[in-house]
Scaffold this motif. Structure first.
Motif, PDB file in Angstrom:
ATOM      1  N   ALA A 203       0.843  -1.200   0.000  1.00  0.00           N
ATOM      2  CA  ALA A 203       0.000   0.000   0.000  1.00  0.00           C
ATOM      3  C   ALA A 203       0.877   1.249   0.000  1.00  0.00           C
ATOM      4  CB  ALA A 203      -0.914  -0.018   1.211  1.00  0.00           C
ATOM      5  N   ILE A 206       2.649   1.802  -3.356  1.00  0.00           N
ATOM      6  CA  ILE A 206       1.752   2.382  -4.357  1.00  0.00           C
ATOM      7  C   ILE A 206       1.423   3.832  -4.014  1.00  0.00           C
ATOM      8  CG2 ILE A 206      -0.566   2.193  -5.334  1.00  0.00           C
ATOM      9  CD1 ILE A 206      -0.177  -0.850  -5.122  1.00  0.00           C
ATOM     10  N   VAL A 210       1.915   7.020  -6.395  1.00  0.00           N
ATOM     11  CA  VAL A 210       0.819   7.923  -6.746  1.00  0.00           C
ATOM     12  C   VAL A 210       1.227   9.379  -6.520  1.00  0.00           C
ATOM     13  CG1 VAL A 210      -1.499   8.645  -6.065  1.00  0.00           C
ATOM     14  CG2 VAL A 210      -0.973   6.223  -6.378  1.00  0.00           C
ATOM     15  N   ILE A 211       1.813   9.611  -5.357  1.00  0.00           N
ATOM     16  CA  ILE A 211       2.229  10.985  -5.050  1.00  0.00           C
ATOM     17  C   ILE A 211       3.298  11.454  -6.026  1.00  0.00           C
ATOM     18  CG2 ILE A 211       3.392  12.437  -3.350  1.00  0.00           C
ATOM     19  CD1 ILE A 211       2.055  10.790  -1.199  1.00  0.00           C
ATOM     20  N   ASP A 214       1.894  12.252  -9.424  1.00  0.00           N
ATOM     21  CA  ASP A 214       1.198  13.541  -9.420  1.00  0.00           C
ATOM     22  C   ASP A 214       2.167  14.695  -9.631  1.00  0.00           C
ATOM     23  OD1 ASP A 214      -1.202  12.466  -9.136  1.00  0.00           O
ATOM     24  OD2 ASP A 214      -1.584  13.146  -7.071  1.00  0.00           O
ATOM     25  N   THR A 237       3.879  15.808   1.882  1.00  0.00           N
ATOM     26  CA  THR A 237       3.388  16.521   3.053  1.00  0.00           C
ATOM     27  C   THR A 237       3.774  15.724   4.284  1.00  0.00           C
ATOM     28  OG1 THR A 237       1.316  15.345   3.041  1.00  0.00           O
ATOM     29  CG2 THR A 237       1.403  17.403   1.790  1.00  0.00           C
TER      30      THR A 237
ATOM     31  N   THR B 630      -5.686   3.324   0.609  1.00  0.00           N
ATOM     32  CA  THR B 630      -4.493   4.172   0.662  1.00  0.00           C
ATOM     33  C   THR B 630      -4.375   5.048  -0.572  1.00  0.00           C
ATOM     34  OG1 THR B 630      -3.520   2.112   1.402  1.00  0.00           O
ATOM     35  CG2 THR B 630      -2.113   4.055   1.424  1.00  0.00           C
ATOM     36  N   THR B 631      -4.642   4.449  -1.707  1.00  0.00           N
ATOM     37  CA  THR B 631      -4.526   5.229  -2.934  1.00  0.00           C
ATOM     38  C   THR B 631      -5.411   6.459  -2.867  1.00  0.00           C
ATOM     39  OG1 THR B 631      -4.334   3.085  -3.998  1.00  0.00           O
ATOM     40  CG2 THR B 631      -4.493   4.995  -5.428  1.00  0.00           C
ATOM     41  N   MET B 634      -3.991   8.962  -0.239  1.00  0.00           N
ATOM     42  CA  MET B 634      -2.778   9.644  -0.634  1.00  0.00           C
ATOM     43  C   MET B 634      -3.064  10.756  -1.633  1.00  0.00           C
ATOM     44  SD  MET B 634      -0.203   8.873   0.950  1.00  0.00           S
ATOM     45  CE  MET B 634      -0.082   7.796   2.346  1.00  0.00           C
ATOM     46  N   ARG B 635      -4.055  10.535  -2.431  1.00  0.00           N
ATOM     47  CA  ARG B 635      -4.393  11.584  -3.395  1.00  0.00           C
ATOM     48  C   ARG B 635      -4.941  12.816  -2.686  1.00  0.00           C
ATOM     49  NH1 ARG B 635      -3.705  10.501  -8.587  1.00  0.00           N
ATOM     50  NH2 ARG B 635      -3.937   8.378  -9.331  1.00  0.00           N
ATOM     51  N   VAL B 637      -4.279  13.821   0.539  1.00  0.00           N
ATOM     52  CA  VAL B 637      -3.421  14.597   1.456  1.00  0.00           C
ATOM     53  C   VAL B 637      -2.384  15.433   0.707  1.00  0.00           C
ATOM     54  CG1 VAL B 637      -3.667  13.166   3.497  1.00  0.00           C
ATOM     55  CG2 VAL B 637      -1.929  12.574   1.796  1.00  0.00           C
TER      56      VAL B 637
END
Lengths: 539, 637
Positions: A203, A206, A210-211, A214, A237, B630-631, B634-635, B637
């Motif tokens: 988790a 991934i 994802v971060i 972005d 963050t 979580t995905t 995370m998007r 925060v």
């Protein structure tokens, strides 16, 4: 781009396949062929890992001998390998221990005839056992060399599968169905704990992707990520960083294991064969502590600093708790397992003290604990195989009938209690000093561990080896040539690295410096520094 | 010359390695090889000594750097040696007395089938102790320090088939480890404070001031107290004294080695070596003198009550080391005298133990003095050499102990003030008690009626003088017991020799030296007289009388083991048992329960094995949920 690292990983992997494919071991000769092939493969791997370690230039780049092949392009996942000093040393440790474990486990997987006509319970046992060991070796070495986060994750998880079968499928012979049930329980417990850790990590992996994506960094490449974090191209963050850190850390803390996530270890090490127990504690678990250094500190420097005090408290609890539990054990192998839990506390403490002594010490600790626990555990295994019992109370007076066995067992115990002159002392003292300079109170509490270590190691020796000779051990043979060949190199290494650890520290120090600068930490300066005139370096 | 320093250590170390690895081939001459290597080390020591004497007092210290041991950023530990007058004194004592004990053991252990291993351990003991005293930094000293612990463990437990020996060995190691903890912490404190733990930068040397002078008193006190804890372990000082009596389980030459030449002297060395730290930490010094004074009385009282000749001598060692620690705690007034007493004690205590071993050798290994009596006619050499050792230890005028002990008592008074009076009186009382119990040992063993008892197999003892290999060392040590003190005191030669290292000041004694000497001698004579009245004039009962509560407590080592048992062992075992239960039921039970709940499996975890695929699938499912969550998280925060 040389393919040295890939070859080093591929040799044991191919060896595993080859070993598994050899003809079934219904005769002694065929089994011997299987074993010889597996041992040969592990020897070649050892040479390769040694070449990697010697090719590594401590004064050169952070990661060397790098290779990269594209793998899953749409997610930016690559098959990237590279070594730093820490990875090189730990891979070498793995490559040293695997042949030793094989030699020690030579007859552990011989199929037992179940009927008088010579039919066997499982004619492929031998192939399976040795192939699984090679598979574990390959996966562990990939983990130490991987510089892609996802690649690391895959092998970190995948090694659970061969380990599961090694624990569940092969154990001490005695005990019949009850032993099999215990073994199965231990294997499942091992798997569930580690699987849970792995899922949480997945988790986090991934989440990190994802971060990063972005912010335009769709990659799992460790170096790209760490340098992006260092120069602010990739911004996490505070909350995100902490959450991701915990996700990674949880997985590594289960595998290491850190108190209170340790309870799978005594079961697994107790029920597995001595050789498998060494693979667990000396090889596989090291991936956990190694990954804390490389991934937790490298990717999440601020969160590492935030959580460091809490982690130190857990690790110092583990040091004392593991040692006390070891004192209270009745089972030899479980005692060694709890001693290892105490030692993992030291390793994790050294890592998160965030000082160069602590981290160099922690890295050496991984190596030294691997070697010394292997010696201790394997001799314990030889002892157990002679008497068919793991209970301490079933032994007594062994030194009288098997002095060499007793002597090597004592050396293993002395290494475990970190006697100066033996390798574990060097690393333990470095960890203690490195912790003490930043957190004196925690350092002092941890120092109590050295008294408790003396207690459990010497109690075990006293109860099994000294006193009047028990009737059941009176005909016990001393170590055989094969067993001596297992123990002698381990003892020699323990002494050598205790007196002259410089070759290791030279490899490790620059990598530790690099890690510390990622975390933006420097060592606390002494209050009234004096010139180190004793240091003969300049003379 | 400097290159000889590592060889001091290397010679006996090589002997230990050869004898342990060499196998049966070495059984026939291994003991002579070990003795020769000990003697060789002594030879190196003499060569270095004569070389050292050829230089000015300020330039006597020499160093030898071998290689970098543990190089890590900011942390520098080297295998590096330093030999000055203080370490030179120890080197000669360790190798000289050590060689004699080797020689003695050739005869004493002649019938032991594991003799080769015994000599390997003896050599290891010497090597470790030599490393301890020639190290040039505290970490290397620690190496030797624990090496001494290992060697004593192996030798005390040499007769491992005896459970009591195995227990005693383990006890010695673990109690020592508590002290070692102190040394570890002291080294860490030094590292934090100075960034180093080498002697010269911290302690300074002749003509230079070390870093210790800049540190705060609080830090130095902390370091000093930790060093004291370490010293208490190795030197068997209260509260870490309990291992010493049990250590008599080892063969007698081991006791001689531990008590005279190695091990217990290490604590005194450590404190004296660290004088630059203690001199600036008066509170730590006070702790040192208190420990010394308490121990010197403690050991003396225990020595009075023991019927086992070796245990009586062990009590006496504690007490005498107490004197040395007391002297070392006095600072520059006492350092040199602490070491002087240490050396003279090395001679007479080694002689006494070897004599005790000789008596046991002739008496079927009997150790109970109540079963001795009248042995002087049967073992004349043992009697004379033991007798000279006896006169030396009680401080009979003219013999070694007289000069060294007298100086310590003088120095205690010279401390000044109430403290000086208290310490001086303790030391005087100790002198009287020492004379009492040593006279008792002497009378019970060599005088009076024969009270010999047959041994367990029914063999009556036939006391006889021991072989030459045993008596020669005893005779040589007797020479030391008689003359060493006078030689050292003559013209203050020993003081002049050590002063460049330890410094010296006279102090401020309320009593004239002659008065102290007279008082000491009077106390000694009183102790002898009382002892004679009690044990010399009437027959000694073979079965010990019940005795006063104090006697009974002293027989049980003033209840030290009962105390440790009640305060440490029993609560410790209970805690361990509770934790074992907690780990399997509490912690594991909790996690198992959690797993069972999460997995939605009603049974206990062990049922999982039957439906393994199902639980795997469930885990996967759970994992996927975690992933998706979580995905999303995370998007945001």
């Amino acid at each position: 781009m040389s393919a040295l690292l890939t070859v080093t990983c591929a040799v044991p992997a191919a060896g595993a396949v080859l070993t598994a494919a050899l003809p079934a071991g219904s005769t002694e000769a065929r089994r011997s062929t299987t074993k010889a092939v597996a041992l040969g493969v592990s020897a070649v791997t050892l040479v390769l890992a040694a070449v990697v370690a010697t090719r590594f230039d401590p004064h050169g780049a952070r990661y060397q001998l790098t290779e990269s092949y594209s793998w899953i392009r749409s997610f930016g996942i690559t098959f990237s390998l590279g070594v730093d000093g820490i990875g090189a040393v730990l891979a070498l440790l793995t490559a040293v221990l695997v042949p030793v474990v094989m030699l020690a486990s030579w007859h552990d997987a011989d199929p037992a005839p179940v009927a008088p006509d010579g039919t066997f319970e499982n004619r492929r046992r031998t192939q399976g056992f040795f192939a699984l060991i090679l598979a574990v070796e390959a996966m562990v070495i990939v983990s130490f060399y991987a510089t892609d986060v996802f690649l690391f994750y895959v092998f970190f998880e995948a090694m659970l599968i061969p380990m599961y079968f090694l624990i569940g499928g092969f154990g001490d012979r005695a005990g019949g169905p009850e032993a099999a049930r215990q073994r199965s329980y231990a294997a499942v417990k091992f798997l569930l704990y580690n699987l849970l850790g792995g899922l949480v990590m997945l988790a986090a992996v991934i989440g990190l992707y994802v971060i990063a994506q972005d912010q335009g960094l769709g990659t799992f490449d460790l170096q790209t990520l760490t340098s992006a974090i260092a120069d602010g191209k990739l911004q996490l963050t505070g909350t995100a960083e902490k959450a991701l850190f915990l996700g990674f850390f949880f997985a590594f803390a289960v595998k290491a294991p850190l108190w209170p996530l340790h309870t799978w270890l005594p079961n697994a090490m107790g029920e597995a064969t001595a050789g498998t127990a060494v693979l667990i504690t000396a090889v596989v678990d090291k991936v956990g502590t190694f990954a804390m250094l490389r991934f937790c500190l490298g990717l999440f420097p601020d969160a590492s600093k935030t959580f460091a005090p809490a982690i130190l408290v857990l690790s110092v609890i583990g040091i004392i708790y593991g040692a006390l539990l070891a004192v209270g054990q009745k089972d030899i192998k479980r005692l060694v397992a709890y001693a290892s839990i105490s030692h993992f506390g030291f390793i994790i403490m050294g890592i998160f003290a965030l000082t160069s002594q602590g981290q160099s010490g922690a890295t050496l600790y991984m190596v030294n604990h691997g070697i010394s626990t292997a010696a201790w555990m394997l001799v314990a295994g030889f002892l157990i195989s002679r008497r068919g019992s793991r209970l301490i109370a079933d032994y007594g007076g062994v030194q009288k009938v098997a002095p060499v066995l007793a002597g090597t067992f004592l050396v293993g115990g002395l290494a475990t209690l970190s006697l100066p002159g033996l390798a574990p002392f060097v690393s333990e003292f470095l960890v203690l000093v490195g912790t003490f300079t930043r957190y004196p109170a925690i350092g002092i509490v941890a120092t109590f561990g050295i008294v408790l270590a003396a207690l459990y190691a010497l109690l075990l020796y006293q109860r099994t080896m000294t006193g009047p000779v028990k009737a059941e051990v009176s005909t016990m043979p001393d170590l055989k040539v094969r067993e001596l060949a297992v123990v002698a190199p381990l003892v020699a290494l323990t002494i050598l690295l205790g007196v002259y650890p410089k070759p290791l520290t030279d490899l490790v120090n620059p990598s530790v410096n690099a890690t510390l600068s990622q975390v933006h930490e420097t060592d606390p300066a002494p209050a009234h520094p004096v010139a180190a005139t004793s240091g003969g370096e300049q003379k | 010359m400097n290159s000889l320093i590592p060889l001091l250590v290397a010679a006996p170390l090589a002997g230990a390695a050869l004898l342990l690895l060499g196998g049966r081939a070495l059984d026939r001459f291994g003991h002579w090889l070990a003795t020769a290597l000990a003697a060789l080390s002594f030879g190196f020591g003499l060569a270095l000594f004569s070389d050292m004497l050829g230089r000015e007092a300020e330039h006597r210290a020499i160093t030898k750097h071998l290689f970098s041991w543990i190089p890590v950023n900011g942390f520098q530990a080297d295998i590096s040696f330093r030999l000055d007058q203080l370490s030179m004194t120890f080197v000669l004592l360790i190798t000289g007395v050590g060689t004699l004990i080797h020689l003695y053991s050739v005869g004493y252990m002649a019938h032991d089938e594991r003799r080769r291993r015994f000599f390997a351990y003896l050599n290891l003991f010497l090597a470790a102790m030599l490393l301890l005293v020639v190290a040039d930094n505290y970490l290397l000293l620690y190496f030797g320090w624990e090496g001494v612990g290992l060697a004593s463990y192996l030798l005390i437990g040499f007769w491992q088939h005896k459970p009591s020996a195995a227990t005693a060995a383990k006890k010695a190691f673990i109690v020592n480890r508590v002290g070692d903890m102190g040394l570890s912490i002291a080294i860490m404190l030094m590292f934090v404070e100075f960034g180093s733990f080498s002697f010269e930068p911290i302690l300074g040397s002749a003509g230079t001031v070390g870093g210790a002078a800049q540190a705060s008193e609080g830090k130095l006190t902390a370091i000093g107290l930790m060093l004291l804890l370490a010293a208490c372990g190795k030197s068997a000082q209260v509260p870490l004294q309990s291992w010493l009596g049990d250590a008599m389980e080892g063969p007698t030459p081991v006791s001689a080695l531990i008590h005279a030449a190695t091990m217990v002297t290490a604590g005194v060395y450590l404190i004296t070596r660290s004088s630059a730290i203690f001199d600036l930490a008066p509170d730590a010094q006070t702790a040192v003198v208190v420990v010394g004074a308490v121990t010197l009385l403690f050991g003396a009282i225990v020595g009075c009550a023991k019927d086992d000749i070796k245990k009586a001598l062990a009590g006496s060692t504690m007490s005498q080391i107490g004197y040395m620690v007391l002297a070392a705690g006095l600072g520059p007034i006492g350092y040199a005298f602490a070491i002087m007493h240490l050396v003279t004690h090395g001679f007479f205590k080694a002689g006494l133990f070897l004599g005790a071993g000789s008596v046991m050798h002739g008496m079927n290994d009997e150790v109970d003095m109540r079963h001795y009596g009248g042995l002087r006619k049967h073992m004349p050499v043992t009697f004379v050499t033991f007798g000279l050792g006896y006169l030396a230890i009680i401080g009979f005028p003219g013999l070694s102990g007289f000069f060294s002990k007298d100086k310590i008592i003088e120095a205690a008074f010279a401390k000044g003030g109430t403290e000086g009076w208290i310490l001086g009186l303790c030391a005087l009382v100790g002198a009287a008690v020492t004379a009492f119990y040593m006279t008792r040992v002497m009378l019970l063993t060599f005088f009076g009626e024969k009270r010999w008892q047959p041994d367990a197999d029914g063999n009556a003892p036939h006391p006889h003088e021991s072989p030459k290999t045993m008596t020669i060392p005893m005779v040589l040590l007797a020479f030391g017991s008689v003359f060493a003190g006078g030689l050292f005191a003559y013209n203050g030669s020993f003081l002049t020799w050590l002063e460049p290292v330890t410094g010296h000041s006279e102090g401020d004694s309320p009593l004239a030296p002659l008065v102290v000497t007279l008082l000491t001698t009077a106390c000694m004579l009183a102790g002898v007289a009382v002892s004679y009245l009690m044990y010399g004039r009437s027959a000694v009962p073979v079965v010990p009388p019940v005795g006063s509560p104090l006697t009974r407590a002293a027989r049980r080592d003033l209840l030290q083991d009962d105390f440790n048992h009640a305060v440490l062992v029993r609560p410790g075992s209970a805690l361990t048992a509770a934790l074992v239960y907690f780990d399997s039921r509490g912690l594991d039970g909790f996690v198992n329960g959690l797993a069972a709940t999460i997995g939605g499996i009603s049974g206990r975890l062990r049922r999982v094995q039957n439906g393994f695929v199902r639980s795997y699938a469930l885990s996967m499912f759970g994992g996927t949920l975690v992933l998706v969550a979580t995905t999303l998280l995370m998007r945001s925060v």
